[in-house]
Enzyme design. Structure first.
Site, PDB file in Angstrom:
ATOM      1  CG  ASP A 156      -2.387   4.965   1.296  1.00 54.00           C
ATOM      2  OD1 ASP A 156      -3.612   4.712   1.518  1.00 54.00           O
ATOM      3  OD2 ASP A 156      -1.501   4.756   1.447  1.00 54.00           O
ATOM      4  CD  GLU A 210      -3.478   3.211   7.750  1.00 56.47           C
ATOM      5  OE1 GLU A 210      -3.141   3.612   9.091  1.00 56.47           O
ATOM      6  OE2 GLU A 210      -2.543   3.275   6.806  1.00 56.47           O
ATOM      7  CD  GLU A 250       0.708  -2.815   6.225  1.00 58.79           C
ATOM      8  OE1 GLU A 250       0.517  -1.995   5.671  1.00 58.79           O
ATOM      9  OE2 GLU A 250       1.961  -2.861   6.303  1.00 58.79           O
TER      10      GLU A 250
HETATM   11  O1  KIV Z   1       1.043   2.991   2.090  1.00 66.32           O
HETATM   12  C1  KIV Z   1       1.333   1.651   1.710  1.00 66.32           C
HETATM   13  O2  KIV Z   1       2.814   1.905   0.829  1.00 66.32           O
HETATM   14  C2  KIV Z   1       0.294   0.957   1.911  1.00 66.32           C
HETATM   15  C3  KIV Z   1       1.148  -0.302   1.373  1.00 66.32           C
HETATM   16  C4  KIV Z   1       1.739  -0.823   2.390  1.00 66.32           C
HETATM   17  C5  KIV Z   1      -0.204  -1.490   1.934  1.00 66.32           C
HETATM   18  O3  KIV Z   1       0.101   1.176   2.809  1.00 66.32           O
END
Ligand code: KIV
Length: 264
Positions: A83, A113, A180
């Site tokens: 992420d 995102e 989501e």
């Molecule tokens: O950070 C995370 O775990 C997420 C998921 C909830 C999709 O983005």
């Protein structure tokens, strides 16, 4: 077997589902990948799950790099999706620098995102060899803009915007889309408009893959549990491995999520 983006495309072409779970450390990465979960998400949810913060907003690049390195050490062949934390893609230059750091730490692709404002950066990262998963719908880094963790895409305008963003992200070269907390029927409609693999959480059963936060699906939660979560501990053999195997099996055979896990 090492899972790649090609594996996910092949599964999609064969109408087969795949599973995804978060992991933030080597031990859980080893268990999750050992069970056969195709995608490990090193999610910025670690800010809330591991660090006890109120949101994912305070999570830093340094923390994401550290946890991606930990996951890489334990991984046994799953695709690692790392992420990009809050404001790590505020400019194109920042996106290159930060995404490269996550790839060097062990990510196979990055998750961001973002909506159509981000398509230029998706193209440029992809051109430079960094595959991107675009996270749409309820994007937790924007919790302060949304005024809470709310289902997105319920009115005509936001529904149309999500459909347009999905098409734009695919056109820009996104490798995966992740949705989501959107209505299940909207997810089903988007599935008819895009051809790349799609992962859902709180988005109904129609996506190609499903993701949950690991701690949620083994019941290691405090407070209110989201509607889309199922505790798989009672479904396995009593061990954490058993619960993860039950989750993987339920996702791949299409018995999770059930209609009651989705939103109208
Ligand atoms: O950070 C995370 O775990 C997420 C998921 C909830 C999709 O983005």
């Amino acid at each position: 077997m090492n899972i790649t983006l090609n594996t996910l495309s092949k599964l999609k072409a064969e109408n087969k589902k795949f599973s995804c779970l978060t992991a933030y450390d080597a031990t859980f990465a080893n268990i999750v990948s050992g069970v056969g979960v195709e995608v490990i998400l090193v999610g910025d949810s670690l800010g809330m799950v591991l660090q006890g913060k109120d949101s994912t907003v305070p999570v830093t690049m340094k923390e994401m790099i550290y946890h991606t390195q930990c996951v890489r050490r334990g991984n046994q062949g799953s695709l690692i999706m790392a992420d990009m934390p809050f404001m790590s893609c505020a400019t194109e230059e920042q996106s290159y620098k930060n995404a490269a750091q996550l790839m060097r730490a062990g990510g196979h692709l990055v998750k961001v995102e973002g909506g159509s404002w981000f398509t230029n950066t998706v193209s440029k990262l992809t051109e430079r060899g960094i595959p991107v998963c675009v996270h749409l719908g309820l994007t937790p880094q924007s919790v302060n803009k949304f005024g809470g963790y709310k289902v997105q895409g319920r009115d005509e305008e936001s529904r149309a915007a999500l459909i347009n963003d999905s098409i734009a992200a695919e056109k820009a070269g996104a490798a995966i889309l992740l949705f989501e907390c959107i209505p299940s029927d909207l997810m089903a409609e988007i599935m008819t408009k895009v051809t790349i693999p799609v992962i859902g959480i709180g988005a109904g059963p129609s996506s190609d893959g499903q993701v949950l936060v690991l701690h949620d699906m083994i019941g290691a939660t405090t407070g209110k549990v989201a509607k889309f979560v199922h505790n798989f501990m009672p479904d396995g053999d009593g061990s954490i491995q058993g619960a993860i195997a039950a989750y993987h099996q339920a996702v791949t055979n299409g018995t999770f999520p059930k209609p009651e896990h989705g939103f109208d």
